[in-house]
Design a protein around this motif. Structure first.
Motif, PDB file in Angstrom:
ATOM      1  N   TYR A  32       0.827  -1.204   0.000  1.00 51.90           N
ATOM      2  CA  TYR A  32       0.000   0.000   0.000  1.00 51.90           C
ATOM      3  C   TYR A  32       0.865   1.259   0.000  1.00 51.90           C
ATOM      4  O   TYR A  32       1.845   1.331   0.735  1.00 51.90           O
ATOM      5  N   PRO A  33       0.535   2.260  -0.867  1.00 50.84           N
ATOM      6  CA  PRO A  33      -0.634   2.371  -1.740  1.00 50.84           C
ATOM      7  C   PRO A  33      -0.416   1.856  -3.166  1.00 50.84           C
ATOM      8  O   PRO A  33      -1.244   2.100  -4.039  1.00 50.84           O
ATOM      9  N   SER A  35      -0.302  -0.913  -6.054  1.00 56.43           N
ATOM     10  CA  SER A  35      -1.001  -2.177  -6.261  1.00 56.43           C
ATOM     11  C   SER A  35      -1.004  -2.535  -7.735  1.00 56.43           C
ATOM     12  O   SER A  35      -0.548  -1.765  -8.590  1.00 56.43           O
ATOM     13  N   GLU A  38      -2.978   0.150  -9.782  1.00 65.12           N
ATOM     14  CA  GLU A  38      -2.183   1.349 -10.078  1.00 65.12           C
ATOM     15  C   GLU A  38      -1.154   1.050 -11.164  1.00 65.12           C
ATOM     16  O   GLU A  38      -0.904   1.866 -12.056  1.00 65.12           O
TER      17      GLU A  38
END
Length: 243
Positions: A32-33, A35, A38
């Motif tokens: 995170y953030p 992934s 993304e």
């Protein structure tokens, strides 16, 4: 997530190296953030296979489908079932009062709210998650149109301690509210008495994909909850008198 995965899979077909990118995604380590989502979106944007307007639409659609996903991140049962649920209902019905010895000299925690002049209300809340999944709550959270099985267990139901039940259920995209006379909960075929040995007058009720529509007649819009509570109270009194 199912819908987003399907959308991204379709968008991947625009890339010349789609097969190579899929292979990299399978090996991708996500923290995170950052992934897999993304990663895919950034490649689509960089290769100009996804326009900025399309990205905004993809993002907005996802937000609309997951308005209440944050509620699945509340891990403590009391944090969700009491703190959030009670606060949510109090916001919708400001006239609800928290009971005390001043409003009820015999009160000792048996119910959750009091509505003037003499309506005792018990609140129960649950979340729709994929049945028999061991994933974290926010990953197994279901949308309201999902065909997957779920099991929402409303526990420690005490029909003798209130006149009206207000049940709240959260999906990723919607919150539903049921307002039910205590008598009709107690006599519902899905109600199971004796949840814990020795706890007389206490039971539980499971809502799932197979029986949830039996309760559609109790569903109310948020703006109508107070009126529904008062109507359910009147029905409760009639049922107890003639039932």
């Amino acid at each position: 997530m199912e819908k987003l995965k399907a959308q991204l899979e379709e968008l991947l077909t625009r890339l010349e190296n789609a097969t190579e990118l899929r292979a990299k995604v399978k090996e991708l380590v996500s923290i995170y953030p950052f992934s897999e989502y993304e990663y895919i979106i950034s490649h689509l944007l960089a290769s100009k296979k996804l326009s900025l307007d399309e990205y905004y639409q993809l993002r907005n659609d996802y937000l609309d489908r997951n308005l209440y996903l944050y509620l699945f991140e509340i891990s403590a049962p009391r944090g969700f079932g009491e703190l959030w649920a009670h606060g949510h209902l109090k916001e919708l019905v400001p006239s609800l009062q928290r009971p005390s010895k001043q409003t009820d000299p015999n009160y000792s925690g048996e119910y959750d709210f009091f509505l003037s002049p003499n309506i005792r209300i018990e609140v129960k809340a649950s979340r729709a998650v994929e049945f028999r999944s061991s994933a974290p709550l926010y990953l197994k959270a279901l949308a309201s149109d999902s065909q997957k099985q779920f099991d929402m267990n409303f526990q420690q139901i005490k029909p003798a301690c209130c006149e009206v039940f207000v049940w709240l259920a959260v999906w990723r995209d919607v919150i539903k509210h049921w307002v039910i006379p205590s008598y009709e909960v107690e006599n519902n075929r899905n109600y199971s008495k004796g949840q814990h040995r020795g706890n007389i007058g206490e039971g539980q009720l499971h809502l799932n994909k197979d029986n949830i529509h039996e309760f559609d007649k109790y569903l109310v819009q948020a703006k109508d909850i107070e009126a529904a509570i008062r109507a359910a109270f009147k029905r409760e009194k009639r049922l107890r008198k003639h039932g």
